[in-house]
Design an enzyme around this catalytic site. Sequence first.
Site, PDB file in Angstrom:
ATOM      1  CG  ASN A  10      -1.699   1.224   1.449  1.00 29.84           C
ATOM      2  OD1 ASN A  10      -1.787   2.063   0.546  1.00 29.84           O
ATOM      3  ND2 ASN A  10      -2.295   1.380   2.626  1.00 29.84           N
ATOM      4  CE  LYS A  12       0.038   3.217   4.927  1.00 29.09           C
ATOM      5  NZ  LYS A  12       0.078   3.351   6.364  1.00 29.09           N
ATOM      6  CG  HIS A  96      -5.759   1.547   5.183  1.00 27.25           C
ATOM      7  ND1 HIS A  96      -5.346   2.461   6.120  1.00 27.25           N
ATOM      8  CD2 HIS A  96      -4.723   0.691   4.991  1.00 27.25           C
ATOM      9  CE1 HIS A  96      -4.099   2.164   6.485  1.00 27.25           C
ATOM     10  NE2 HIS A  96      -3.698   1.099   5.807  1.00 27.25           N
ATOM     11  CD  GLU A  98      -2.965   5.150   7.020  1.00 25.22           C
ATOM     12  OE1 GLU A  98      -2.928   5.287   5.782  1.00 25.22           O
ATOM     13  OE2 GLU A  98      -2.032   4.634   7.662  1.00 25.22           O
ATOM     14  CD  GLU A 168      -3.462  -3.046   7.221  1.00 29.70           C
ATOM     15  OE1 GLU A 168      -2.379  -3.272   6.696  1.00 29.70           O
ATOM     16  OE2 GLU A 168      -4.086  -1.974   7.070  1.00 29.70           O
ATOM     17  N   GLY A 174       2.367   1.685  10.874  1.00 27.62           N
ATOM     18  CA  GLY A 174       3.274   2.827  10.755  1.00 27.62           C
ATOM     19  C   GLY A 174       3.937   3.208  12.070  1.00 27.62           C
ATOM     20  CB  SER A 214       5.280  -2.360  11.815  1.00 29.32           C
ATOM     21  OG  SER A 214       4.801  -1.064  12.126  1.00 29.32           O
ATOM     22  N   GLY A 235       2.928  -1.472   4.361  1.00 31.60           N
ATOM     23  CA  GLY A 235       2.920  -0.026   4.133  1.00 31.60           C
ATOM     24  C   GLY A 235       4.346   0.470   3.908  1.00 31.60           C
ATOM     25  N   GLY A 236       4.952   0.988   4.968  1.00 33.56           N
ATOM     26  CA  GLY A 236       6.273   1.616   4.872  1.00 33.56           C
ATOM     27  C   GLY A 236       7.307   0.828   4.081  1.00 33.56           C
TER      28      GLY A 236
END
Length: 257
Positions: A10, A12, A96, A98, A168, A174, A214, A235-236
Amino acid sequence: MSRKIIIAGNWKMHKTNSEALQLANQIRIKTTDITRTGMIICPPFTALAPVYEVIKDTNIGLGAQNMYWEKEGAFTGEISPGMVKSTGASYVIIGHSERRQYFGETDDTVNKKIKTALENGLKPIVCVGESLHEREENITDRVVKLQVELGLVGLSADQMKKVIIAYEPIWAIGTGKTASPEQAQEVHLLIRNILSKMFGSGVAEEITLQYGGSVKPGNAESLLSQNDIDGALVGGACLKADSFSDIIHIAEGLTKA
Ligand code: PEP
């Protein structure tokens, strides 16, 4: 292990179109040897069509990070399922945390989006997960159960086979904090059991349950080795071709004959 692992990234709100093309190209080059692991990248809307040109002849699938549930109309700033599909994408992340936290997404809007995504030939990656407060209050099971039941209400078993669920925990997204493999496995098993009650055990067994929060090359193996963890939503670590491809190679190694 014989099941297929699916790793999704993702991106983002990262990457301009030229940066997106560069990252997609690097991922393509680093994953040419992957044959058993599913791979999906989810760039921002603006980069979907150009990125599709880079990966269309590979095993890498393309996904959007959101969409609206209406076909078309006066909904300024929104993107329809048909528009997403027309970029070459076959997946869409829905619900998601967020989006739930900053953009008012609810289980009801998640449900509408899942249904119209499926009607338009898109496979939803549906995100569920508890907040830190909810985990500390010991209501993780109740929260996740409600999100799964309300998000998926009204789907047929056949439709459900096309859905990926990503667990998640919000406190792990994150933050560098990862759920322990055992914590994640426990919730994945819970989700599998809820799906079994809703859609039958055959469907529940088939469904890909990804873990997100993470995930990095350093913790991917222990997470992906759990019985009910069939993949990761990253993600990251998906913003660098090296770390994303390392996670994919770890998954590939786990499914070796
Ligand atoms: C995510 O946003 O879906 C996610 C899991 O992010 P990160 O890997 O950075 O925690």
